[in-house]
Design an enzyme around this catalytic site. Structure first.
Site, PDB file in Angstrom:
ATOM      1  N   CYS A  45      -4.231  29.824  20.829  1.00 34.41           N
ATOM      2  CA  CYS A  45      -4.284  29.851  19.377  1.00 34.41           C
ATOM      3  C   CYS A  45      -5.632  30.167  18.695  1.00 34.41           C
ATOM      4  O   CYS A  45      -5.366  30.667  17.532  1.00 34.41           O
ATOM      5  CB  CYS A  45      -3.590  28.386  18.932  1.00 34.41           C
ATOM      6  SG  CYS A  45      -2.038  27.954  19.850  1.00 34.41           S
ATOM      7  N   THR A  46      -6.433  29.849  19.050  1.00 38.57           N
ATOM      8  CA  THR A  46      -8.034  29.935  18.622  1.00 38.57           C
ATOM      9  C   THR A  46      -7.932  31.498  18.776  1.00 38.57           C
ATOM     10  O   THR A  46      -8.473  31.980  17.364  1.00 38.57           O
ATOM     11  CB  THR A  46      -9.034  29.142  19.246  1.00 38.57           C
ATOM     12  OG1 THR A  46      -8.864  27.864  19.313  1.00 38.57           O
ATOM     13  CG2 THR A  46     -10.201  29.635  18.679  1.00 38.57           C
TER      14      THR A  46
END
Length: 209
Positions: A45-46
């Site tokens: 996600c980052t």
């Protein structure tokens, strides 16, 4: 709830990193790239949040507003954004929805129990200015999205709306496009004065300037 291409994107009002958002009002006359994440402070996600921020100019040039969602609270989003900016060398300025009760995630069928009962899978919805869903894609939690494909699809959708065409497999901007079978040859002569290559009566390729 099962959402289909052509459906009106369900509206909602919820908190975000830029304050309360009502989807339809916030979208205004723009396209929306609405995408979900399993949780804050997770590695895939980052990178995706960072990539979306890095592509801010590309989205803006296409009149597209990115909108993220994670099933966490705003305060956690802000801490996470610091990590995204630091590790991905970028600046996140698009909003991220807070959805700790999974209300929006459930509304958009982003919770897949086979993956998780509390975290959203990597869903993508492309929503047009009429608030219609034009594309949906779902990735598993472990696989990051292909942002080249997301931009390519947006380009294809927008060109199709503007020029009444379809796009072939692996199409890229500048490639030949398809004249849909719904357009007969007489109408095609008016729409495509440069002519076309007819591989079959149903498969006509032409170039768009």
């Amino acid at each position: 709830m099962s959402l289909h291409i052509g459906d009106t994107a369900p509206n909602f009002t919820t908190d975000s990193t830029i304050g309360e958002i009502n989807l339809h009002k916030w979208a205004e006359d723009s396209w929306v790239f609405f995408f979900s994440h399993p949780a804050d402070f997770t590695p895939v996600c980052t990178t995706e949040m960072g990539r979306t921020a890095q592509l801010a100019d590309e989205f803006s040039a296409r009149n597209v507003k990115p909108l993220g969602l994670s099933t966490d609270i705003v305060e956690e989003h802000w801490d996470w954004i610091y990590d995204v900016n630091s590790t991905q060398n970028t600046g996140v300025h698009f909003p991220i929805l807070a959805d700790p009760d999974c209300e929006v995630a459930q509304l958009y069928d982003m919770i897949h129990p086979g993956e998780s009962n509390t975290e959203a899978v990597r869903s993508v919805f492309i929503i047009d200015p009429d608030k219609k869903i034009r594309l949906s894609m779902t990735y598993p939690m472990s696989v990051g999205r292909n942002f080249d494909e997301i931009l390519r699809v947006i380009d294809a959708l927008q060109l199709g709306d503007k020029k009444s065409i379809a796009t072939p497999a692996d199409w890229r901007p500048g490639d030949k496009v398809i004249i849909p079978p719904s357009i007969d040859n007489e109408e095609a002569k008016k729409l495509f004065p440069n002519g076309w290559e007819e591989l079959r009566p149903y498969l006509r390729l032409t170039e768009i300037n």
